[in-house]
Design a protein around this motif. Structure first.
Motif, PDB file in Angstrom:
ATOM      1  N   LYS A 121      59.590  70.379  24.684  1.00 25.55           N
ATOM      2  CA  LYS A 121      60.914  69.803  24.903  1.00 25.55           C
ATOM      3  C   LYS A 121      61.032  69.418  26.377  1.00 25.55           C
ATOM      4  CE  LYS A 121      62.726  70.572  20.767  1.00 25.55           C
ATOM      5  NZ  LYS A 121      63.218  69.534  19.873  1.00 25.55           N
ATOM      6  N   TYR A 122      61.207  68.155  26.629  1.00 32.27           N
ATOM      7  CA  TYR A 122      61.310  67.681  28.005  1.00 32.27           C
ATOM      8  C   TYR A 122      62.694  67.972  28.571  1.00 32.27           C
ATOM      9  CZ  TYR A 122      56.907  65.131  27.621  1.00 32.27           C
ATOM     10  OH  TYR A 122      55.588  64.803  27.479  1.00 32.27           O
ATOM     11  N   GLU A 123      62.712  68.500  29.779  1.00 32.15           N
ATOM     12  CA  GLU A 123      63.956  68.582  30.524  1.00 32.15           C
ATOM     13  C   GLU A 123      64.118  67.296  31.322  1.00 32.15           C
ATOM     14  OE1 GLU A 123      63.908  72.054  32.908  1.00 32.15           O
ATOM     15  OE2 GLU A 123      63.994  73.443  31.214  1.00 32.15           O
ATOM     16  N   GLY A 124      65.370  66.930  31.595  1.00 28.96           N
ATOM     17  CA  GLY A 124      65.567  65.691  32.329  1.00 28.96           C
ATOM     18  C   GLY A 124      67.016  65.462  32.701  1.00 28.96           C
ATOM     19  N   ALA A 125      67.271  64.252  33.133  1.00 26.27           N
ATOM     20  CA  ALA A 125      68.617  63.836  33.531  1.00 26.27           C
ATOM     21  C   ALA A 125      68.970  62.549  32.824  1.00 26.27           C
ATOM     22  CB  ALA A 125      68.676  63.640  35.048  1.00 26.27           C
ATOM     23  N   PHE A 126      70.259  62.397  32.512  1.00 19.67           N
ATOM     24  CA  PHE A 126      70.689  61.176  31.831  1.00 19.67           C
ATOM     25  C   PHE A 126      72.059  60.758  32.329  1.00 19.67           C
ATOM     26  CE2 PHE A 126      71.560  64.821  28.986  1.00 19.67           C
ATOM     27  CZ  PHE A 126      72.952  64.749  28.920  1.00 19.67           C
ATOM     28  N   TYR A 127      72.366  59.476  32.082  1.00 16.68           N
ATOM     29  CA  TYR A 127      73.658  58.938  32.504  1.00 16.68           C
ATOM     30  C   TYR A 127      73.969  57.734  31.630  1.00 16.68           C
ATOM     31  CZ  TYR A 127      77.450  57.565  35.697  1.00 16.68           C
ATOM     32  OH  TYR A 127      78.666  57.254  36.254  1.00 16.68           O
ATOM     33  N   ALA A 128      75.247  57.597  31.249  1.00 17.37           N
ATOM     34  CA  ALA A 128      75.690  56.454  30.454  1.00 17.37           C
ATOM     35  C   ALA A 128      76.943  55.864  31.078  1.00 17.37           C
ATOM     36  CB  ALA A 128      75.964  56.875  29.013  1.00 17.37           C
ATOM     37  N   LYS A 143      76.624  56.210  25.263  1.00 14.58           N
ATOM     38  CA  LYS A 143      76.602  57.674  25.382  1.00 14.58           C
ATOM     39  C   LYS A 143      75.167  58.149  25.560  1.00 14.58           C
ATOM     40  CE  LYS A 143      80.681  59.226  22.747  1.00 14.58           C
ATOM     41  NZ  LYS A 143      81.355  59.929  23.843  1.00 14.58           N
ATOM     42  N   ALA A 144      75.014  59.253  26.284  1.00 17.31           N
ATOM     43  CA  ALA A 144      73.740  59.955  26.407  1.00 17.31           C
ATOM     44  C   ALA A 144      74.042  61.441  26.246  1.00 17.31           C
ATOM     45  CB  ALA A 144      73.088  59.674  27.754  1.00 17.31           C
ATOM     46  N   LEU A 145      73.380  62.086  25.281  1.00 18.91           N
ATOM     47  CA  LEU A 145      73.723  63.460  24.924  1.00 18.91           C
ATOM     48  C   LEU A 145      72.464  64.290  24.721  1.00 18.91           C
ATOM     49  CD1 LEU A 145      76.279  62.528  22.110  1.00 18.91           C
ATOM     50  CD2 LEU A 145      76.885  63.193  24.432  1.00 18.91           C
ATOM     51  N   ILE A 146      72.594  65.602  24.938  1.00 18.17           N
ATOM     52  CA  ILE A 146      71.540  66.555  24.597  1.00 18.17           C
ATOM     53  C   ILE A 146      72.185  67.695  23.814  1.00 18.17           C
ATOM     54  CG2 ILE A 146      71.761  67.850  26.767  1.00 18.17           C
ATOM     55  CD1 ILE A 146      68.653  68.157  26.668  1.00 18.17           C
ATOM     56  N   ASN A 147      71.512  68.154  22.762  1.00 18.87           N
ATOM     57  CA  ASN A 147      72.103  69.225  21.954  1.00 18.87           C
ATOM     58  C   ASN A 147      71.538  70.586  22.362  1.00 18.87           C
ATOM     59  OD1 ASN A 147      69.564  69.396  20.751  1.00 18.87           O
ATOM     60  ND2 ASN A 147      70.188  68.406  18.840  1.00 18.87           N
ATOM     61  N   ALA A 148      71.968  71.603  21.656  1.00 14.80           N
ATOM     62  CA  ALA A 148      71.572  72.967  22.000  1.00 14.80           C
ATOM     63  C   ALA A 148      70.084  73.223  21.794  1.00 14.80           C
ATOM     64  CB  ALA A 148      72.383  73.965  21.159  1.00 14.80           C
ATOM     65  N   TYR A 149      69.406  72.340  21.058  1.00 19.90           N
ATOM     66  CA  TYR A 149      67.992  72.524  20.744  1.00 19.90           C
ATOM     67  C   TYR A 149      67.080  71.708  21.671  1.00 19.90           C
ATOM     68  CZ  TYR A 149      70.580  73.925  16.614  1.00 19.90           C
ATOM     69  OH  TYR A 149      71.488  74.499  15.774  1.00 19.90           O
ATOM     70  N   GLY A 150      67.676  70.966  22.608  1.00 16.81           N
ATOM     71  CA  GLY A 150      66.887  70.180  23.541  1.00 16.81           C
ATOM     72  C   GLY A 150      66.566  68.779  23.075  1.00 16.81           C
ATOM     73  N   GLU A 199      79.166  62.825  16.962  1.00 12.17           N
ATOM     74  CA  GLU A 199      79.664  63.976  16.208  1.00 12.17           C
ATOM     75  C   GLU A 199      78.598  64.518  15.263  1.00 12.17           C
ATOM     76  OE1 GLU A 199      83.389  65.168  13.221  1.00 12.17           O
ATOM     77  OE2 GLU A 199      82.995  63.057  13.689  1.00 12.17           O
ATOM     78  N   CYS A 200      77.899  63.639  14.558  1.00 10.20           N
ATOM     79  CA  CYS A 200      76.851  64.079  13.637  1.00 10.20           C
ATOM     80  C   CYS A 200      75.692  64.729  14.375  1.00 10.20           C
ATOM     81  CB  CYS A 200      76.347  62.892  12.817  1.00 10.20           C
ATOM     82  SG  CYS A 200      77.555  62.238  11.634  1.00 10.20           S
ATOM     83  N   PHE A 201      75.380  64.229  15.562  1.00 12.69           N
ATOM     84  CA  PHE A 201      74.304  64.791  16.379  1.00 12.69           C
ATOM     85  C   PHE A 201      74.629  66.221  16.778  1.00 12.69           C
ATOM     86  CE2 PHE A 201      72.376  65.248  20.714  1.00 12.69           C
ATOM     87  CZ  PHE A 201      71.043  65.239  20.317  1.00 12.69           C
ATOM     88  N   TYR A 202      75.850  66.461  17.217  1.00  8.09           N
ATOM     89  CA  TYR A 202      76.248  67.806  17.634  1.00  8.09           C
ATOM     90  C   TYR A 202      76.370  68.768  16.443  1.00  8.09           C
ATOM     91  CZ  TYR A 202      77.172  66.765  22.562  1.00  8.09           C
ATOM     92  OH  TYR A 202      77.048  66.444  23.890  1.00  8.09           O
ATOM     93  N   LYS A 203      76.739  68.238  15.283  1.00 10.09           N
ATOM     94  CA  LYS A 203      76.945  69.096  14.117  1.00 10.09           C
ATOM     95  C   LYS A 203      75.652  69.447  13.385  1.00 10.09           C
ATOM     96  CE  LYS A 203      81.734  68.045  12.864  1.00 10.09           C
ATOM     97  NZ  LYS A 203      82.631  67.470  11.827  1.00 10.09           N
ATOM     98  N   LYS A 204      74.575  68.700  13.639  1.00  9.21           N
ATOM     99  CA  LYS A 204      73.333  68.946  12.920  1.00  9.21           C
ATOM    100  C   LYS A 204      72.815  70.355  13.220  1.00  9.21           C
ATOM    101  CE  LYS A 204      68.655  67.368  12.100  1.00  9.21           C
ATOM    102  NZ  LYS A 204      68.074  68.706  12.240  1.00  9.21           N
ATOM    103  N   ALA A 207      68.267  55.764  20.499  1.00  3.26           N
ATOM    104  CA  ALA A 207      66.975  56.403  20.745  1.00  3.26           C
ATOM    105  C   ALA A 207      67.135  57.907  20.585  1.00  3.26           C
ATOM    106  CB  ALA A 207      66.462  56.075  22.147  1.00  3.26           C
ATOM    107  N   LEU A 208      66.369  58.491  19.688  1.00  2.00           N
ATOM    108  CA  LEU A 208      66.390  59.925  19.425  1.00  2.00           C
ATOM    109  C   LEU A 208      65.062  60.510  19.884  1.00  2.00           C
ATOM    110  CD1 LEU A 208      67.768  62.413  18.154  1.00  2.00           C
ATOM    111  CD2 LEU A 208      66.828  61.694  15.945  1.00  2.00           C
ATOM    112  N   ILE A 209      65.124  61.377  20.902  1.00  2.00           N
ATOM    113  CA  ILE A 209      63.917  61.955  21.501  1.00  2.00           C
ATOM    114  C   ILE A 209      63.875  63.435  21.149  1.00  2.00           C
ATOM    115  CG2 ILE A 209      62.662  62.391  23.644  1.00  2.00           C
ATOM    116  CD1 ILE A 209      64.358  60.063  24.875  1.00  2.00           C
TER     117      ILE A 209
END
Length: 254
Positions: A6-13, A29-36, A65-70, A115-117
């Motif tokens: 799991k890559y750590e990094g920085a993002f901005y939107a 939007k640029a988001l990261i979830n609890a799983y990285g 919303e779906c990304f965070y709820k998965k 883009a889903l990484i």
């Protein structure tokens, strides 16, 4: 771990109205979830004021919303593709049904590039003419999506040359968009991910900056947010003919 490192990094939107338009119909939007897992989203609304901006907001809010709820991380290409396909079809249904029942929103739609990484994998979903690029030092900018436009179709079928696209009278005509039709067509592409930077943008950026100019901004030691703001500033300085939306991710390397 099945998904790999799991890559750590920085993002901005960021979005910007540009120098010409009277309203902003772009969303990013640029988001990261609890799983990285990381998701980048850009939507460019269409249909006029109070239509395009609404369609783009419906789409980007639902995806987020779906990304965070998965539950749980993504592990396989098939899982990510199935999830993206389902979520974007839900977005299409939401936008299309609202335009059918509410005349205020009749004819609205939006582009969408996502883009889903996850680990060493990336899946990109594309609808319309917003774009995804990768960037690596010494290799430069690489385009990862194809525009779904009438002009792009004319180029592929040999009816016009690529150099004619920027001045063609139908250069803004989309062949595909989210929410316009009751059924959805989208392109899903798998990529091996090695920690390269990923840039998503609306046509307001690439129509006002060449890929060489974008490359020069990304190929600096500025912070991620500074690079995004510089891209917007330069696009506006070059005319700012449309709204601008950018979602940008850089992985940290040891």
């Amino acid at each position: 771990m099945l998904g790999g490192k799991k890559y750590e990094g920085a993002f901005y939107a960021k979005t910007d109205i540009g120098s010409v338009r009277i309203s902003n119909e772009d969303q990013a939007k640029a988001l990261i979830n609890a799983y990285g897992d990381v998701i980048l989203i850009v939507c460019d609304g269409m249909g006029g004021q109070n239509k395009g901006d609404y369609a783009a907001k419906v789409a980007i809010d639902h995806i987020a919303e779906c990304f965070y709820k998965k539950k749980g991380s993504f592990h396989f290409y098939t899982e990510a593709r199935t999830w993206l396909n389902l979520v974007l079809k839900e977005c299409n249904d939401l936008i299309y049904s609202e335009s059918e029942k509410n005349k205020t929103y009749s004819g609205m739609g939006t582009t969408a590039v996502v883009a889903l990484i996850f680990g060493r994998r990336m899946v990109i979903a594309n609808i319309g003419d917003s774009r995804a690029y990768s960037f690596e030092r010494y290799l430069g900018l690489k385009r990862l999506t194809e525009d779904q436009t009438y002009v792009d179709y004319l180029i592929k079928t040999g009816q016009i040359k690529e150099g004619e696209s920027s001045t063609h009278p139908d250069r803004h005509v989309l062949m595909n968009a989210l929410g316009i039709f009751p059924s959805l067509s989208l392109t899903l592409t798998n990529f091996n991910y090695r920690g390269e930077a990923v840039l998503l943008c609306s046509d307001g950026l690439y129509n006002n900056m060449s890929e060489q100019e974008i490359n020069m901004v990304l190929d600096t030691d500025d912070r991620v947010d500074q690079k995004v703001l510089s891209l917007i500033s330069e696009a506006n300085a070059n005319g700012g003919s449309d709204n601008i939306a950018i979602a940008y991710w850089e992985a940290l390397h040891d």
